[in-house]
Enzyme design. Sequence first.
Site, short mmCIF file in Angstrom:
data_model
loop_
_atom_site.label_atom_id
_atom_site.label_comp_id
_atom_site.label_asym_id
_atom_site.label_seq_id
_atom_site.Cartn_x
_atom_site.Cartn_y
_atom_site.Cartn_z
N HIS A 62 115.89 -6.75 33.34
CA HIS A 62 116.05 -8.18 33.06
C HIS A 62 116.82 -8.90 34.17
O HIS A 62 116.67 -10.10 34.36
CB HIS A 62 116.74 -8.39 31.70
CG HIS A 62 115.93 -7.82 30.58
ND1 HIS A 62 115.20 -8.61 29.71
CD2 HIS A 62 115.68 -6.54 30.22
CE1 HIS A 62 114.55 -7.82 28.87
NE2 HIS A 62 114.82 -6.56 29.15
N HIS A 115 121.11 -5.19 20.45
CA HIS A 115 120.48 -4.40 21.52
C HIS A 115 121.55 -4.07 22.57
O HIS A 115 121.73 -2.94 22.98
CB HIS A 115 119.32 -5.21 22.10
CG HIS A 115 118.60 -4.56 23.24
ND1 HIS A 115 117.82 -3.46 23.10
CD2 HIS A 115 118.55 -4.89 24.56
CE1 HIS A 115 117.31 -3.12 24.29
NE2 HIS A 115 117.73 -3.99 25.18
N HIS A 172 109.11 -8.46 26.47
CA HIS A 172 108.21 -7.31 26.63
C HIS A 172 106.92 -7.49 25.85
O HIS A 172 106.91 -8.09 24.77
CB HIS A 172 108.87 -6.02 26.12
CG HIS A 172 109.99 -5.53 26.98
ND1 HIS A 172 109.81 -4.71 28.06
CD2 HIS A 172 111.34 -5.77 26.91
CE1 HIS A 172 110.98 -4.44 28.62
NE2 HIS A 172 111.93 -5.08 27.94
FE FE Z 1 114.05 -4.83 28.32
ZN ZN Z 2 117.03 -4.40 27.25
#
Ligand code: FE
Ligand code: ZN
Length: 257
Positions: A62, A115, A172
């Site tokens: 990212h 995350h 994604h």
């Molecule tokens: Fe990712």
């Molecule tokens: Zn990630």
Amino acid sequence: MPRMEIVQIPVLSDNYVHLVRDTATGVTAAVDPALAQPVLSVLNERDWNLDYILCTHHHHDHVGGNAELKMVTRCKVVGAAVDAERIPGLDIAVRHGEGISLGQLSATVLDVPGHTIGHVAYWFADADALFCGDTLFGLGCGRLFEGSAAQMWTSLLRLRGLPDTAQVYCAHEYTESNAAFARSVDPRNRDLAARSDEVAALRRAGHSTVPSSLAVEKRCNPFLRADDPALQMALGMRGLDPVQVFADLRRRKDVFR
Ligand code: FE
Ligand code: ZN
């Protein structure tokens, strides 16, 4: 109403970098540039300058293009203050609820940990566009690398509270494989079956499934429905704490093949 132009750039095996441009002023941002070169090519083709990079979180897929893009374009890097040391080239550290202006467009920063701890999303209310990185995916959600199930569930509830018309730009192309898991846990959900067929057709034709709308995700994405009695029933977890249901779904997905 300000006008936004969005260009989706597929990079690596399944990442999307999004260019976001205010058509009135030409101010342009790149969201989660995993790589610099593909972004620079699009900027060159269109004769656009890059003013900002918006980072959702610190993972390399990212922020990998931050340094080179900053060097070439002199853009400013925006990211979570919480993760200031982990975001390469950070210039503008933002916190939950703060606003970012791109010309006449504006985004609100939303904290959505789970995350990663410093994960943020950018919500452009006027344009109905949500850039949510690896928190919410088409029919799925990000893995819990740093946060707890309770944190991620709270983050997903925060995103679920946005308008149904919100367009969900995740980072994604995971929708088709997520659909297989979603159908395995929620086999009687007709909206999910219909979306899953639509996703399969889009992928066969070589098209992106991103963005989806929040309305579709609310009906079809099991990770947004841990408190839904129908899904809880399908899981044999009726009446349980949604955090527990969410945690169980996430664990099952981690080992699903
Ligand atoms: Fe990712
Ligand atoms: Zn990630």
